[in-house]
Motif scaffolding. Structure first.
Motif, mmCIF file in Angstrom:
data_model
loop_
_atom_site.group_PDB
_atom_site.id
_atom_site.type_symbol
_atom_site.label_atom_id
_atom_site.label_comp_id
_atom_site.label_asym_id
_atom_site.label_seq_id
_atom_site.Cartn_x
_atom_site.Cartn_y
_atom_site.Cartn_z
ATOM 1 N N ARG A 9 7.506 0.684 -1.450
ATOM 2 C CA ARG A 9 7.041 2.228 -1.210
ATOM 3 C C ARG A 9 8.360 2.928 -1.285
ATOM 4 O O ARG A 9 9.470 2.761 -0.536
ATOM 5 C CB ARG A 9 6.221 2.250 -0.018
ATOM 6 C CG ARG A 9 4.793 1.585 -0.097
ATOM 7 C CD ARG A 9 4.221 1.696 1.287
ATOM 8 N NE ARG A 9 2.926 1.101 1.161
ATOM 9 C CZ ARG A 9 1.842 1.683 0.816
ATOM 10 N NH1 ARG A 9 1.687 3.219 0.492
ATOM 11 N NH2 ARG A 9 0.425 1.232 0.941
ATOM 12 N N ARG A 10 8.246 4.250 -1.854
ATOM 13 C CA ARG A 10 9.265 5.237 -1.746
ATOM 14 C C ARG A 10 9.713 5.912 -0.561
ATOM 15 O O ARG A 10 10.796 6.119 -0.263
ATOM 16 C CB ARG A 10 9.343 6.173 -2.995
ATOM 17 C CG ARG A 10 8.035 6.938 -2.902
ATOM 18 C CD ARG A 10 7.969 7.779 -4.240
ATOM 19 N NE ARG A 10 6.460 8.727 -4.171
ATOM 20 C CZ ARG A 10 6.593 10.097 -3.842
ATOM 21 N NH1 ARG A 10 7.652 10.585 -3.569
ATOM 22 N NH2 ARG A 10 5.459 10.593 -3.863
ATOM 23 N N ASN A 11 8.827 5.801 0.306
ATOM 24 C CA ASN A 11 9.200 6.445 1.821
ATOM 25 C C ASN A 11 9.295 5.182 2.956
ATOM 26 O O ASN A 11 9.548 5.336 4.043
ATOM 27 C CB ASN A 11 8.123 7.021 2.090
ATOM 28 C CG ASN A 11 6.507 6.395 2.394
ATOM 29 O OD1 ASN A 11 6.228 5.439 1.512
ATOM 30 N ND2 ASN A 11 6.057 6.890 3.222
ATOM 31 N N VAL A 12 9.524 3.706 2.091
ATOM 32 C CA VAL A 12 9.730 2.861 3.209
ATOM 33 C C VAL A 12 11.087 2.166 2.981
ATOM 34 O O VAL A 12 11.461 1.838 1.793
ATOM 35 C CB VAL A 12 8.943 1.934 3.141
ATOM 36 C CG1 VAL A 12 8.901 0.693 3.948
ATOM 37 C CG2 VAL A 12 7.378 2.440 3.863
ATOM 38 N N THR A 13 12.058 2.086 3.886
ATOM 39 C CA THR A 13 13.198 1.096 3.774
ATOM 40 C C THR A 13 13.095 -0.151 4.859
ATOM 41 O O THR A 13 12.752 0.118 6.001
ATOM 42 C CB THR A 13 14.652 1.789 4.260
ATOM 43 O OG1 THR A 13 14.450 3.068 3.373
ATOM 44 C CG2 THR A 13 15.674 1.085 4.254
ATOM 45 N N LEU A 14 13.023 -1.369 4.354
ATOM 46 C CA LEU A 14 13.033 -2.408 5.174
ATOM 47 C C LEU A 14 14.356 -3.288 5.299
ATOM 48 O O LEU A 14 14.773 -3.574 4.104
ATOM 49 C CB LEU A 14 11.765 -3.134 4.359
ATOM 50 C CG LEU A 14 11.055 -4.564 5.281
ATOM 51 C CD1 LEU A 14 9.807 -4.651 4.942
ATOM 52 C CD2 LEU A 14 12.173 -5.684 5.104
ATOM 53 N N LEU A 15 14.772 -3.594 6.409
ATOM 54 C CA LEU A 15 15.812 -4.214 6.534
ATOM 55 C C LEU A 15 15.626 -5.510 7.499
ATOM 56 O O LEU A 15 14.824 -5.380 8.445
ATOM 57 C CB LEU A 15 16.991 -3.478 7.304
ATOM 58 C CG LEU A 15 17.377 -1.964 6.626
ATOM 59 C CD1 LEU A 15 18.185 -1.122 7.432
ATOM 60 C CD2 LEU A 15 17.820 -2.151 5.274
#
Length: 278
Positions: free
Chosen positions: A192-198
């Motif tokens: 998703r373009r509004n999600v950053t997962l680390l």
């Protein structure tokens, strides 16, 4: 099931709905039977709603909005708050803030964060907790948790960053298939373009610095640009607004982030654990 006990325990919103609905019915000159015909239910069901012996269900609130609402939006607003009141008490205040947040920064140290859970994972987690809950309550909490994911597609889009401790990805909840589905869901979320997962790797502390040991946290920015921190240890809740304390948590989150894998490395790790071959 309608009962005298429900009358005593009915929430403020349920009582407000009962009073407003009764007033609007009387203003129209309808009997409970007539209103029931319009709503598609019995006169007894209308009576139970008006006395809070059986507070209005989600479906009944939709029908009340159609039949009595007159475009005011009052029953749909009540629907939103009644849904919140069905959440665990310690989570209710934060749930409203979460749905309106401009941005979220999340650290999940024990299990997958609720916003990112699949239905099967959530059911296994909620149903396997202590103290045990009835099957009905488990299903209600699962559906309420799934409804939270509407946040991902809200307009305007909130910016969401989540750091997941790698141990969470190895902890099997609900069985191997449930866990694989959960890992694949994380992969989809990360796209998703509004999600950053680390991912915070298992070896993050091998050089003597590890800032994830104090547990999960949620940092939130409100529409008024206030910054808050939410903690939920052992079914208790703590919502922190003091700027000095929030600053400390923000700095701690930044340190955890600095020890995490990058977005691409994190995604590759999750794919590998899910058995995705490319």
């Amino acid at each position: 099931m309608a009962s005298a006990e429900n009358k005593e325990s009915a929430s403020p919103t349920a009582r407000m709905v009962a009073e407003v609905a009764r007033t609007m019915r009387v203003q129209r000159g309808w009997t409970q039977e007539q209103e029931g015909q319009e709503l598609g239910c019995s006169a007894a069901a209308v009576s139970a709603m008006e006395t809070c012996a059986q507070p209005a269900s989600d479906a009944m609130l939709v029908e009340l909005a159609r039949v009595l609402g007159n475009g005011t939006g009052i029953f749909m607003t009540a629907r939103r708050y009644m849904r919140m009141e069905r959440l665990p008490e310690q989570f209710q205040d934060y749930a409203l803030l979460e749905q309106a947040a401009l941005s979220l920064q999340l650290f999940a140290s024990n299990v997958i964060h609720g916003l990112f859970q699949t239905e099967a994972y959530a059911r296994a987690l909620i149903g396997g907790g202590y103290p045990p809950l009835s099957d009905e309550r488990v299903e209600e909490l699962v559906q309420l948790r799934m409804e939270r994911t509407a946040l991902f597609g809200r307009d305007p889009l909130p910016m969401i960053e989540i750091i997941i401790d790698e141990s969470v990805l190895h902890r099997v909840i609900g069985g191997e298939e449930v866990m694989r589905e959960q890992l694949l869901h994380l992969v989809e979320c990360a796209r998703r373009r509004n999600v950053t997962l680390l991912v915070l790797p298992l070896d993050a502390g091998k050089y003597g610095e590890y800032d994830g040991g104090r547990g999960s946290m949620s940092l939130l920015e409100t529409p008024a640009h206030e910054h808050l921190v939410y903690l939920e240890p052992q079914d208790e809740s703590l919502l922190i607004s003091d700027p000095a304390k929030v600053s400390i948590y923000a700095q701690r989150y930044a340190k955890i982030r600095s020890q995490a894998l990058g977005p691409r490395e994190s995604l590759d790790l999750i794919k590998r654990l899910a058995g995705v071959v490319e």
